[in-house]
Design a protein around this motif. Sequence first.
Motif, mmCIF file in Angstrom:
data_model
loop_
_atom_site.group_PDB
_atom_site.id
_atom_site.type_symbol
_atom_site.label_atom_id
_atom_site.label_comp_id
_atom_site.label_asym_id
_atom_site.label_seq_id
_atom_site.Cartn_x
_atom_site.Cartn_y
_atom_site.Cartn_z
ATOM 1 N N LYS A 346 -6.871 -13.383 -7.501
ATOM 2 C CA LYS A 346 -8.074 -13.693 -8.265
ATOM 3 C C LYS A 346 -8.269 -15.188 -8.484
ATOM 4 N N ASP A 347 -7.184 -15.985 -8.419
ATOM 5 C CA ASP A 347 -7.305 -17.427 -8.626
ATOM 6 C C ASP A 347 -7.504 -18.189 -7.323
ATOM 7 N N ILE A 348 -7.704 -17.473 -6.209
ATOM 8 C CA ILE A 348 -8.010 -18.133 -4.934
ATOM 9 C C ILE A 348 -9.519 -18.252 -4.814
ATOM 10 N N PRO A 349 -10.070 -19.459 -4.742
ATOM 11 C CA PRO A 349 -11.529 -19.608 -4.675
ATOM 12 C C PRO A 349 -12.097 -18.939 -3.424
ATOM 13 N N PRO A 350 -13.205 -18.231 -3.554
ATOM 14 C CA PRO A 350 -13.846 -17.650 -2.363
ATOM 15 C C PRO A 350 -14.182 -18.729 -1.340
ATOM 16 N N GLY A 351 -13.966 -18.427 -0.078
ATOM 17 C CA GLY A 351 -14.188 -19.380 0.991
ATOM 18 C C GLY A 351 -12.944 -20.134 1.403
ATOM 19 N N SER A 352 -11.798 -19.823 0.784
ATOM 20 C CA SER A 352 -10.549 -20.534 1.102
ATOM 21 C C SER A 352 -10.092 -20.225 2.525
ATOM 22 N N LYS A 353 -9.465 -21.209 3.151
ATOM 23 C CA LYS A 353 -8.888 -21.068 4.480
ATOM 24 C C LYS A 353 -7.465 -20.562 4.342
ATOM 25 N N CYS A 354 -7.112 -19.492 5.085
ATOM 26 C CA CYS A 354 -5.803 -18.876 4.935
ATOM 27 C C CYS A 354 -5.204 -18.544 6.302
ATOM 28 N N ILE A 355 -3.922 -18.225 6.280
ATOM 29 C CA ILE A 355 -3.180 -17.725 7.443
ATOM 30 C C ILE A 355 -2.659 -16.342 7.078
ATOM 31 N N ALA A 356 -2.725 -15.409 8.023
ATOM 32 C CA ALA A 356 -2.334 -14.029 7.736
ATOM 33 C C ALA A 356 -1.382 -13.511 8.796
ATOM 34 N N ASN A 357 -0.448 -12.694 8.362
ATOM 35 C CA ASN A 357 0.427 -11.901 9.233
ATOM 36 C C ASN A 357 0.217 -10.434 8.914
ATOM 37 N N ALA A 358 0.143 -9.620 9.936
ATOM 38 C CA ALA A 358 0.105 -8.166 9.759
ATOM 39 C C ALA A 358 1.385 -7.580 10.342
ATOM 40 N N TYR A 359 1.928 -6.568 9.694
ATOM 41 C CA TYR A 359 3.232 -6.034 10.076
ATOM 42 C C TYR A 359 3.124 -4.560 10.450
ATOM 43 N N THR A 360 3.648 -4.258 11.657
ATOM 44 C CA THR A 360 3.731 -2.864 12.085
ATOM 45 C C THR A 360 4.901 -2.190 11.380
ATOM 46 N N ASN A 361 4.654 -0.987 10.859
ATOM 47 C CA ASN A 361 5.683 -0.246 10.139
ATOM 48 C C ASN A 361 5.894 1.104 10.822
ATOM 49 N N ASN A 362 7.047 1.269 11.448
ATOM 50 C CA ASN A 362 7.359 2.508 12.155
ATOM 51 C C ASN A 362 8.366 3.378 11.404
ATOM 52 N N HIS A 363 8.486 3.186 10.089
ATOM 53 C CA HIS A 363 9.495 3.912 9.318
ATOM 54 C C HIS A 363 9.297 5.425 9.404
ATOM 55 N N ASP A 364 8.051 5.866 9.222
ATOM 56 C CA ASP A 364 7.788 7.310 9.255
ATOM 57 C C ASP A 364 8.068 7.888 10.633
ATOM 58 N N LEU A 365 7.731 7.128 11.678
ATOM 59 C CA LEU A 365 7.983 7.605 13.042
ATOM 60 C C LEU A 365 9.483 7.685 13.326
ATOM 61 N N ILE A 366 10.224 6.698 12.844
ATOM 62 C CA ILE A 366 11.673 6.702 13.061
ATOM 63 C C ILE A 366 12.330 7.836 12.271
ATOM 64 N N ALA A 367 11.868 8.054 11.037
ATOM 65 C CA ALA A 367 12.459 9.081 10.183
ATOM 66 C C ALA A 367 12.080 10.495 10.612
ATOM 67 N N SER A 368 11.081 10.630 11.507
ATOM 68 C CA SER A 368 10.652 11.975 11.918
ATOM 69 C C SER A 368 11.688 12.695 12.769
ATOM 70 N N GLY A 369 12.571 11.942 13.429
ATOM 71 C CA GLY A 369 13.591 12.550 14.270
ATOM 72 C C GLY A 369 13.091 13.038 15.614
ATOM 73 N N GLU A 370 11.892 12.667 15.991
ATOM 74 C CA GLU A 370 11.298 13.111 17.246
ATOM 75 C C GLU A 370 11.487 12.101 18.376
ATOM 76 N N LEU A 371 12.154 10.985 18.096
ATOM 77 C CA LEU A 371 12.307 9.932 19.096
ATOM 78 C C LEU A 371 13.630 10.076 19.838
ATOM 79 N N GLY A 372 13.589 9.649 21.099
ATOM 80 C CA GLY A 372 14.829 9.566 21.856
ATOM 81 C C GLY A 372 15.632 8.347 21.448
#
Length: 410
Positions: A346-372
């Motif tokens: 909320k304290d970031i002024p609108p229009g600010s320049k930022c850098i973003a990272n997005a992270y893939t999460n495969n926890h549910d797929l790994i925990a399913s037990g369906e993988l080789g």
Amino acid sequence: MLEFLLCSVFTILPDYLYRRYVQGKRWGKELTTFSIWYELRLGITTCLILTVGLLTAIFYYHPTTTNVTSFFRTVTILPEKSGRVVEVLVENNQHVDEGDVLFRLDSQLQKVAVEEAQRKLAELEAQISVSAEDLAAAEGLVQTAAGQLEEIRDQLARKRVISERNSTVVSEAEIERLENLLASRQGKLAAAMSNMRAVKARIEILLPAQLASAEVSLERSEVELDKTNIRAGISGIVEQFALQPGDFVSGVLRPAGILVPDGSGVEEFQAGFNQITAQVIKPDMLAEITCFSKPFAIIPMRVKEVQNVLASGQFRPTDQLVDPQDRPRPGTLTVIMEPLYPGQAKDIPPGSKCIANAYTNNHDLIASGELGTGEFLFYHAVDAVGIVHALILRIQALMFPIQTLVLTGH
């Protein structure tokens, strides 16, 4: 560099240890600056291949972008009609509520129109009062004509009875005179009744319609007068507002300023990722951002929405066909993100320049037990290398002030 150092731990370092302690090659003797490229060629080559593969995996499954900002909507302060400013009621950077008057235009013509409509309405109301008297007079004329007609009808009946008993007493001329007079009185009564109906129709139909039209005209004039009071259509902050009395503003050429609505662009960020990540980035995916306007801070985010079209493919129909090779840039995948925990941005002024990272999460797929076994190890590795990207983002957050204030001097 960080990825190369990480990969060298598993490639170059074991190769060096093998040369040093198994083959007995010593640094400065068999291993020199000139021979190390040949002696450690296996480790160096493997390190380069592993580094390229690691970078590819990191940037594909954990995409990053520097094209992140929080867009906000502005409302142009414009009058519906052109006019000259006579009064300014707000100042620049002042907060206003919806409906507040910002400034007033010259309203002399509108005031005259309102006064004219009011006088017309008063005139019609006076006509309604006068018409009531006209109706009373018309009813009186009807009663008079009816009485006169009844009187002539009685005289004619009496004369006809006398004539039938003794024709010498009442002449035929007298009978004809009374008959003509009777017809005249009947016409007079019909005219009086017609006049009375006309007065009633005027009171019940014409004058109410004219009165309603005058009321609408007055309301329209009052609306036009109110349009000279330029109001805020929404609550927000007035920006670029330097209006002075005497200025001329126009809905086409001379806007008065800009109104930034409350909450516009707050805690909602738009990021442009490379198109190659279109199959990776999905709604509810976790992400992080760091902004120039809030250095040293890493804000956890959630992918709220992924735009299903690319802006670079937009076109407007013209008289020429669109050639795809004329597109200057391939365009990016637009992703809308919001803080994982409300209130963090909320304290970031609108229009600010930022850098973003997005992270893939495969926890549910790994925990399913369906993988080789191979897939299990691969997805584990994908989730594990996300920490490298997270570390890089934090290094960038630390470097922001140095790059901006020291290296660039801005």
